[in-house]
Each structure stands twice: as C-alpha cells, then as structure tokens.
Design a protein around this motif. Sequence first.
Motif, PDB file in Angstrom:
ATOM      1  N   ALA A 140       0.828  -1.206   0.000  1.00  0.00           N
ATOM      2  CA  ALA A 140       0.000   0.000   0.000  1.00  0.00           C
ATOM      3  C   ALA A 140       0.866   1.262   0.000  1.00  0.00           C
ATOM      4  CB  ALA A 140      -0.920  -0.001   1.217  1.00  0.00           C
ATOM      5  N   GLU A 141       1.966   1.218   0.735  1.00  0.00           N
ATOM      6  CA  GLU A 141       2.858   2.375   0.784  1.00  0.00           C
ATOM      7  C   GLU A 141       3.482   2.646  -0.585  1.00  0.00           C
ATOM      8  OE1 GLU A 141       4.293   2.156   5.478  1.00  0.00           O
ATOM      9  OE2 GLU A 141       5.450   1.110   3.931  1.00  0.00           O
ATOM     10  N   SER A 142       3.800   1.592  -1.330  1.00  0.00           N
ATOM     11  CA  SER A 142       4.346   1.778  -2.679  1.00  0.00           C
ATOM     12  C   SER A 142       3.318   2.404  -3.607  1.00  0.00           C
ATOM     13  CB  SER A 142       4.807   0.431  -3.248  1.00  0.00           C
ATOM     14  OG  SER A 142       5.969  -0.025  -2.607  1.00  0.00           O
ATOM     15  N   VAL A 143       2.076   1.944  -3.504  1.00  0.00           N
ATOM     16  CA  VAL A 143       1.002   2.520  -4.323  1.00  0.00           C
ATOM     17  C   VAL A 143       0.830   3.994  -3.983  1.00  0.00           C
ATOM     18  CG1 VAL A 143      -1.476   2.483  -4.795  1.00  0.00           C
ATOM     19  CG2 VAL A 143      -0.205   0.335  -4.641  1.00  0.00           C
ATOM     20  N   ALA A 144       0.860   4.315  -2.679  1.00  0.00           N
ATOM     21  CA  ALA A 144       0.709   5.701  -2.240  1.00  0.00           C
ATOM     22  C   ALA A 144       1.865   6.570  -2.735  1.00  0.00           C
ATOM     23  CB  ALA A 144       0.621   5.754  -0.712  1.00  0.00           C
ATOM     24  N   THR A 145       3.062   6.031  -2.704  1.00  0.00           N
ATOM     25  CA  THR A 145       4.239   6.772  -3.162  1.00  0.00           C
ATOM     26  C   THR A 145       4.147   7.074  -4.652  1.00  0.00           C
ATOM     27  OG1 THR A 145       5.691   5.835  -1.452  1.00  0.00           O
ATOM     28  CG2 THR A 145       6.748   6.674  -3.455  1.00  0.00           C
ATOM     29  N   VAL A 146       3.795   6.065  -5.442  1.00  0.00           N
ATOM     30  CA  VAL A 146       3.739   6.226  -6.897  1.00  0.00           C
ATOM     31  C   VAL A 146       2.659   7.224  -7.304  1.00  0.00           C
ATOM     32  CG1 VAL A 146       3.229   5.049  -9.069  1.00  0.00           C
ATOM     33  CG2 VAL A 146       4.717   3.958  -7.386  1.00  0.00           C
ATOM     34  N   HIS A 147       1.506   7.203  -6.608  1.00  0.00           N
ATOM     35  CA  HIS A 147       0.409   8.094  -6.980  1.00  0.00           C
ATOM     36  C   HIS A 147       0.309   9.340  -6.106  1.00  0.00           C
ATOM     37  CE1 HIS A 147      -2.709   6.141  -9.900  1.00  0.00           C
ATOM     38  NE2 HIS A 147      -1.615   6.552 -10.497  1.00  0.00           N
ATOM     39  N   GLY A 148       1.254   9.503  -5.190  1.00  0.00           N
ATOM     40  CA  GLY A 148       1.309  10.724  -4.401  1.00  0.00           C
ATOM     41  C   GLY A 148       0.223  10.860  -3.339  1.00  0.00           C
ATOM     42  N   TYR A 149      -0.259   9.734  -2.817  1.00  0.00           N
ATOM     43  CA  TYR A 149      -1.285   9.786  -1.774  1.00  0.00           C
ATOM     44  C   TYR A 149      -0.649  10.020  -0.403  1.00  0.00           C
ATOM     45  CZ  TYR A 149      -4.266   7.648  -5.362  1.00  0.00           C
ATOM     46  OH  TYR A 149      -4.955   7.373  -6.513  1.00  0.00           O
ATOM     47  N   ASN A 150      -1.465  10.500   0.511  1.00  0.00           N
ATOM     48  CA  ASN A 150      -1.017  10.768   1.878  1.00  0.00           C
ATOM     49  C   ASN A 150      -0.794   9.451   2.619  1.00  0.00           C
ATOM     50  OD1 ASN A 150      -0.607  11.588   4.510  1.00  0.00           O
ATOM     51  ND2 ASN A 150      -2.361  12.981   4.569  1.00  0.00           N
ATOM     52  N   PHE A 190       8.890  -4.478  -6.998  1.00  0.00           N
ATOM     53  CA  PHE A 190       7.466  -4.245  -6.800  1.00  0.00           C
ATOM     54  C   PHE A 190       7.087  -2.803  -7.150  1.00  0.00           C
ATOM     55  CE2 PHE A 190       3.819  -3.007  -4.140  1.00  0.00           C
ATOM     56  CZ  PHE A 190       2.872  -3.854  -4.705  1.00  0.00           C
ATOM     57  N   GLN A 191       7.865  -1.843  -6.677  1.00  0.00           N
ATOM     58  CA  GLN A 191       7.511  -0.451  -6.940  1.00  0.00           C
ATOM     59  C   GLN A 191       7.568  -0.126  -8.435  1.00  0.00           C
ATOM     60  OE1 GLN A 191       7.928   2.333  -3.838  1.00  0.00           O
ATOM     61  NE2 GLN A 191       8.974   3.836  -5.110  1.00  0.00           N
ATOM     62  N   ASP A 192       8.544  -0.672  -9.136  1.00  0.00           N
ATOM     63  CA  ASP A 192       8.609  -0.469 -10.582  1.00  0.00           C
ATOM     64  C   ASP A 192       7.411  -1.130 -11.270  1.00  0.00           C
ATOM     65  OD1 ASP A 192      10.906   1.015 -10.480  1.00  0.00           O
ATOM     66  OD2 ASP A 192      12.251  -0.649 -10.976  1.00  0.00           O
ATOM     67  N   GLY A 193       6.982  -2.263 -10.735  1.00  0.00           N
ATOM     68  CA  GLY A 193       5.808  -2.937 -11.274  1.00  0.00           C
ATOM     69  C   GLY A 193       4.541  -2.139 -11.077  1.00  0.00           C
TER      70      GLY A 193
END
Length: 203
Positions: A140-150, A190-193
């Motif tokens: 979830a943290e990776s998804v938040a980082t990639v899309h700029g979520y809090n 994972f983050q690149d994916g």
Amino acid sequence: MKCVVKFCSPVLTVYEGVKSFYKEEDETLPVNMYGKSKVAAEKFIVEKCSNYAILRSSIIYGPQTVSPVAKSLPIQWMDSVLSQGQQVEFFNDEFRCPVYVKDMVNVILSLAKTWLSDGKKVQVLLNVGGPDRVSRLQMAESVATVHGYNHNTIKSVSASSVNRGVASPSDISMDITKLTQMLSIKPISFQDGVRATFDAEAS
C-alpha cells in the motif's frame, strides 16, 4: 499413466510462516485446505506426468486485462481505497513476493520456447515471484508513493486483528535464484511494477 503437462501456472504451495524466502525443495507445510489442495496437485503432476512445468507464484499483479476481470485486482483496489483519502488498514505481518504479470508471461514463454526448440521433456518446479518480500502494508505504501497519496491514511495492523474464518500463512516469500539462473529472467521490483501498472492503464 502418460500425459503431458506443459504448464500448470500458478500452482501455489502455502507454507507455515516459520521462515522467509522458501526454496523449491523446502518442506511444504500448508495451513489451510487451499494450500493442501495445491500440494496435492503438485504431487499428482510429478507422479503421473512425464512432461511438466510447475510454477509457484504468489500475488500476480498488473494492468487490467483487455476483457476486464470481475475480481478486484490488488493494485487497483489499493489505489481505489487510498484515493478516497480515508484511513485504511493494511497488514504489517503477512509477507509475499508479488510478481508483475509480464514477468510471469515471460517465464511461460521462455519455458515454451525451450520445450519447442529442444523437443525434450521438461520436468521443472520453479518459484515465480518478484524480487521483493513485502507486507500488505508495504504494498500500500508503494502505491501511495507512486500516486502521491497521503501515507497518513495507511494504518498498520496485525493480521491477527481480523478474523477471516480461515488460517492464512504469514510468510510465503520465495527464493527465485533457480528461476533467474535457469531462465536468465530478473523480475522487476514491486515499486517499478506498480509504476508499470499505472502507466499501462493510462496509455
């Protein structure tokens, strides 16, 4: 009994979470009926089939398919709930090695080409996971980082805080050394994916 099983993908063996980065030859200790059925399937294929490739995977993720699947996809679901800006709970103690769908496809194609070109029987069992051992929280943290979520909307909780009605292994992270050495394929991080997933859906 003679039969040919080119690919059985994914055949996931579910382990008791007592260690990390399981190798293909490690003992399987399923904790639920789902895991037991996968172990039984592997055993049957190995004993009865002369030509097979068993691919053990964990979470397969990537962009939505051309014909959208009804089941919620992991990255898309996380993106959906995080985009709402409300606090969401994610397990901090369940670990997997998510694999990007294109890496899974590349593994299958590589094995198929080898089988077709050599014309020899294939008998192989491979872990097919990504290079990263991540918790649901870290996903979830990776998804938040990639899309700029809090990141403050992501709440860390233990899997034991939720009764899902069935036992779930805490750690089924996989050692993919055999995969990378045999097929010379290095799955992406994972983050690149996650980035590749969103880029593919945006195009």
